[in-house]
Design an enzyme around this catalytic site. Sequence first.
Site, PDB file in Angstrom:
ATOM      1  N   GLN A   1     -10.379  -3.826  -3.321  1.00 30.57           N
ATOM      2  CA  GLN A   1     -11.630  -3.290  -2.792  1.00 30.57           C
ATOM      3  C   GLN A   1     -12.755  -3.451  -3.803  1.00 30.57           C
ATOM      4  OE1 GLN A   1     -12.401  -1.548   0.373  1.00 30.57           O
ATOM      5  NE2 GLN A   1     -14.390  -2.139  -0.468  1.00 30.57           N
TER       6      GLN A   1
ATOM      7  N   ARG B   1     -14.159  -8.166   1.936  1.00 27.50           N
ATOM      8  CA  ARG B   1     -12.718  -7.988   1.722  1.00 27.50           C
ATOM      9  C   ARG B   1     -11.968  -9.265   2.129  1.00 27.50           C
ATOM     10  NH1 ARG B   1     -10.380  -2.961   1.420  1.00 27.50           N
ATOM     11  NH2 ARG B   1      -8.698  -4.209   0.557  1.00 27.50           N
TER      12      ARG B   1
ATOM     13  N   ASP C   1     -17.161   7.490  -1.926  1.00 30.03           N
ATOM     14  CA  ASP C   1     -15.903   7.384  -1.170  1.00 30.03           C
ATOM     15  C   ASP C   1     -15.624   8.777  -0.603  1.00 30.03           C
ATOM     16  OD1 ASP C   1     -13.393   6.574  -0.233  1.00 30.03           O
ATOM     17  OD2 ASP C   1     -12.449   6.518  -2.210  1.00 30.03           O
TER      18      ASP C   1
ATOM     19  N   CYS D   1     -16.607   2.153   0.440  1.00 25.03           N
ATOM     20  CA  CYS D   1     -15.454   1.284   0.747  1.00 25.03           C
ATOM     21  C   CYS D   1     -14.962   1.449   2.175  1.00 25.03           C
ATOM     22  CB  CYS D   1     -14.335   1.518  -0.245  1.00 25.03           C
ATOM     23  SG  CYS D   1     -13.661   3.192  -0.200  1.00 25.03           S
TER      24      CYS D   1
ATOM     25  N   ARG E   1       0.883  -1.179   0.000  1.00 18.85           N
ATOM     26  CA  ARG E   1       0.000   0.000   0.000  1.00 18.85           C
ATOM     27  C   ARG E   1       0.916   1.222   0.000  1.00 18.85           C
ATOM     28  NH1 ARG E   1      -5.380   1.690   3.336  1.00 18.85           N
ATOM     29  NH2 ARG E   1      -6.194   0.177   1.844  1.00 18.85           N
TER      30      ARG E   1
ATOM     31  N   HIS F   1      -7.328   0.749  -6.592  1.00 23.53           N
ATOM     32  CA  HIS F   1      -7.632  -0.050  -5.387  1.00 23.53           C
ATOM     33  C   HIS F   1      -8.395  -1.308  -5.843  1.00 23.53           C
ATOM     34  CE1 HIS F   1      -7.914  -1.068  -1.322  1.00 23.53           C
ATOM     35  NE2 HIS F   1      -8.777  -0.195  -0.867  1.00 23.53           N
TER      36      HIS F   1
HETATM   37  N1  NVA Z   1      -9.912   6.904  -1.775  1.00 21.55           N
HETATM   38  C1  NVA Z   1      -9.577   6.493  -0.430  1.00 21.55           C
HETATM   39  C2  NVA Z   1      -9.865   5.039  -0.261  1.00 21.55           C
HETATM   40  C3  NVA Z   1      -9.586   4.514   1.119  1.00 21.55           C
HETATM   41  C4  NVA Z   1      -9.808   3.045   1.224  1.00 21.55           C
HETATM   42  C5  NVA Z   1      -8.119   6.811  -0.134  1.00 21.55           C
HETATM   43  O1  NVA Z   1      -7.288   6.586  -1.009  1.00 21.55           O
HETATM   44  O2  NVA Z   1      -7.836   7.306   0.954  1.00 21.55           O
HETATM   45  N1   CP Z   2     -11.381   0.250   2.261  1.00 21.24           N
HETATM   46  C1   CP Z   2     -10.113   0.147   2.705  1.00 21.24           C
HETATM   47  O1   CP Z   2      -9.168  -0.125   1.949  1.00 21.24           O
HETATM   48  O2   CP Z   2      -9.981   0.359   4.026  1.00 21.24           O
HETATM   49  P1   CP Z   2      -8.620   0.502   4.825  1.00 21.24           P
HETATM   50  O3   CP Z   2      -7.993   1.812   4.422  1.00 21.24           O
HETATM   51  O4   CP Z   2      -9.032   0.475   6.268  1.00 21.24           O
HETATM   52  O5   CP Z   2      -7.714  -0.647   4.470  1.00 21.24           O
END
Ligand code: NVA
Ligand code: CP
Length: 303
Positions: free
Chosen positions: A131, A288, A220, A260, A101, A128
């Site tokens: 997800q 998930r 989101d 999400c 990540r 992502h």
């Molecule tokens: N768009 C959000 C998704 C979090 C799971 C982010 O990147 O923070």
């Molecule tokens: N939706 C998602 O990826 O959540 P986290 O940021 O908690 O992993």
Amino acid sequence: MHLLTIKDLTSDAAQGLLGRAAALKAWKKAGIPYSPFIGRTLGLIFEKASTRTRVSFEAGMAQLGGSSIFISPKDSQMGRGEPVRDTARVLSRYVDAVVVRTFAHTIVEEFAHYSTVPVINGLTDTHHPCQVLADIMTIIERKGGYSGVKVCWIGDGNNMANSWIEAAALLGFDLTLACPDGHRPDPDFFKRATEGASSKIKVVTDPAEAATGADVLNTDVWASMGQEAEAALRKAAFAGYQINRRMLSLANKDAIVLHCLPAHRDEEITGEVMEGAQSVIWDQAENRLHIQKAIIEMLLTSC
Ligand code: NVA
Ligand code: CP
């Protein structure tokens, strides 16, 4: 094989993952143990915060009989500037697959290039995929499939939106995204991602246009991780893009609501809709776990 974007999957592979995740979920619910990966290890390198992705991968790997090692920049040499390529080559000698990540998508691409074990994108600034696979699994559970289902995305043309666009093109369902000017998906990306798609995938400005007649309402946060400094400006830009009772009333009667998570209640979605009867957000979060197990299995048996 790596899973960096939805485009790394063929339609058959994506459908296989979705079917397998449903089977693994059923076994888990029935208490049937399935632990084929005893002695195998999953590495997780996370440069951004996570609850769902981290815990579902770690729990999933444990349920499959293996173990996980979580590495953050705070306590690894990566945080002190050890190059991605060196980290990738070294970790590949210790673990059987790595979830990354991070910020720029090029980082996960570089990691995968130098890794000799499968790499899974656990979220980048632009994608992502894990997800969105869990989200589609949730749609299948509620709607019996995704063919003919009208999905709408209301809000930011962000990493989630991009993976939704690729998924709609790959699997052939209709997707309308409503994004304010300045926050639409990148036009070059959109063109490449939708080339040859058999379904209708479009970006509009008016959220009501996207929500009208939709079977799935999806949103989101307005400021993603790394965009915290822009949060106030973004809040103004996205006014009118909230999923609330009025927006939901434009959708089909039996429409479902996805998010999400993490959510900012009463910004992109009201607490009322999140907690309401049409919200399937908690099943979506649970899925998930099941989709991660299917992904781990696919990648560990493909190498
Ligand atoms: N768009 C959000 C998704 C979090 C799971 C982010 O990147 O923070
Ligand atoms: N939706 C998602 O990826 O959540 P986290 O940021 O908690 O992993």
